[in-house]
Design an enzyme around this catalytic site. Structure first.
Site, mmCIF file in Angstrom:
data_model
loop_
_atom_site.group_PDB
_atom_site.id
_atom_site.type_symbol
_atom_site.label_atom_id
_atom_site.label_comp_id
_atom_site.label_asym_id
_atom_site.label_seq_id
_atom_site.Cartn_x
_atom_site.Cartn_y
_atom_site.Cartn_z
ATOM 1 N N GLY A 14 0.719 -1.178 -0.010
ATOM 2 C CA GLY A 14 0.198 -0.188 -0.056
ATOM 3 C C GLY A 14 0.974 1.378 -0.023
ATOM 4 C CB ALA A 15 4.357 1.642 -0.920
ATOM 5 C CG ASN A 92 0.235 1.168 4.860
ATOM 6 O OD1 ASN A 92 -0.207 1.669 5.668
ATOM 7 N ND2 ASN A 92 0.113 1.272 3.667
ATOM 8 C CB SER A 144 -6.954 1.121 13.391
ATOM 9 O OG SER A 144 -7.820 2.146 13.892
ATOM 10 C CE1 TYR A 158 -9.939 0.554 9.269
ATOM 11 C CE2 TYR A 158 -10.313 1.049 11.653
ATOM 12 C CZ TYR A 158 -9.497 0.986 10.520
ATOM 13 O OH TYR A 158 -8.448 1.737 10.308
ATOM 14 C CB ALA A 160 -14.163 -7.782 13.692
ATOM 15 C CE LYS A 162 -6.957 -1.539 9.928
ATOM 16 N NZ LYS A 162 -5.848 -1.591 9.180
#
Length: 259
Positions: A14-15, A92, A144, A158, A160, A162
């Protein structure tokens, strides 16, 4: 502080934008050789060119959709083949799908479980043999604060996924410690960067965001991607040699968690 990362091979997913881009830039500034990955080739190439221009380190840009089975493993193999090994992995990439729990489908859950959890586990599993060969390494998950505490209505998927990321990283850290492989999670709070969700909200509702900041962000501002990148570089370095199995908040005091 010299983090001792010069020459290490780092894979960052995800860069092409946001946190991933900033982390790749930060590792390049420390002298890492890089493999950067994202779905969009054009944006990825722009990052590669910028890193090369600013820092002069070798960078391989690998376009891939890591949600597709086999792609995370192929990314790691490509990195190892190109540079002769991999010592650092930053998981990421990720996403979200908001909605009331009762309205979300199995497909919604499957999609975000893959995006936020499964593809990171696949990449991590694939990189372990190369790290063992290198005598050790470090894996970092970008989680997060909403994996450590409730994020609120509409965030069941989200939250759950993370939380699962942090939990998996803890067990991986215990299992991989004898191989000198450290595994940690970094938990950002609300971070503003160009094109990100908080940036869009600030532009569309500046007055509402002033209220949000006053109510939720004790330091009086959003965090920056570069602030996340600085902590990521530290956690990946031998300066953090005693830190494994940890989940570190980087949130300017936003989190309500006690641990």
């Amino acid at each position: 502080m010299n983090l001792g990362l010069k020459g290490k091979v780092a894979v960052v997913t995800g860069a092409s934008r946001g946190l991933g881009r900033a982390i790749a830039m930060g590792l390049a500034a420390e002298g890492c050789r890089l493999v950067v990955c994202a779905r969009g080739q054009e944006a990825l190439e722009a990052v590669r060119e910028e890193i090369t221009r600013l820092h002069g380190v070798p960078v391989l840009a690998k376009q891939a959709d890591l949600a597709v089975p086999g792609e995370p493993e192929a990314l790691i193999k490509t990195a190892a083949d190109h540079f002769g090994g991999v010592q650092l992995l930053v998981n990421n990439a990720g996403g979200n799908r908001r909605g009331k729990f009762a309205d979300l489908s199995d497909q919604d859950w499957d999609d975000i479980l893959t995006l936020n959890l499964k593809m990171h586990l696949r990449a991590s599993r694939a990189v372990i043999p190369f790290m063992k060969t290198a005598g050790g390494g470090a894996i970092l998950f970008i989680g997060s604060i909403f994996g450590r505490e409730a994020g609120g209505p509409g965030l069941s998927i989200y939250n759950a996924t993370k939380s699962a990321l942090t939990s998996a990283a803890k067990i991986m850290a215990l299992e991989l410690a004898p191989d000198n492989i450290r595994v940690n999670t970094l938990a950002p709070g609300s971070i503003q960067f160009p094109g990100g969700s908080w940036d869009r909200r600030v532009k569309s509702d500046p007055e509402g965001m002033k209220v949000f900041i006053a109510d939720n962000l004790p330091i009086g501002r959003f965090g920056t991607a570069e602030e996340i990148a600085d902590v990521a570089a530290f956690l990946l370095s031998e300066r953090a040699s005693l830190i494994t199995g940890a989940c570190l908040n980087v949130d300017g005091g936003q989190s309500r968690s006690l641990i």
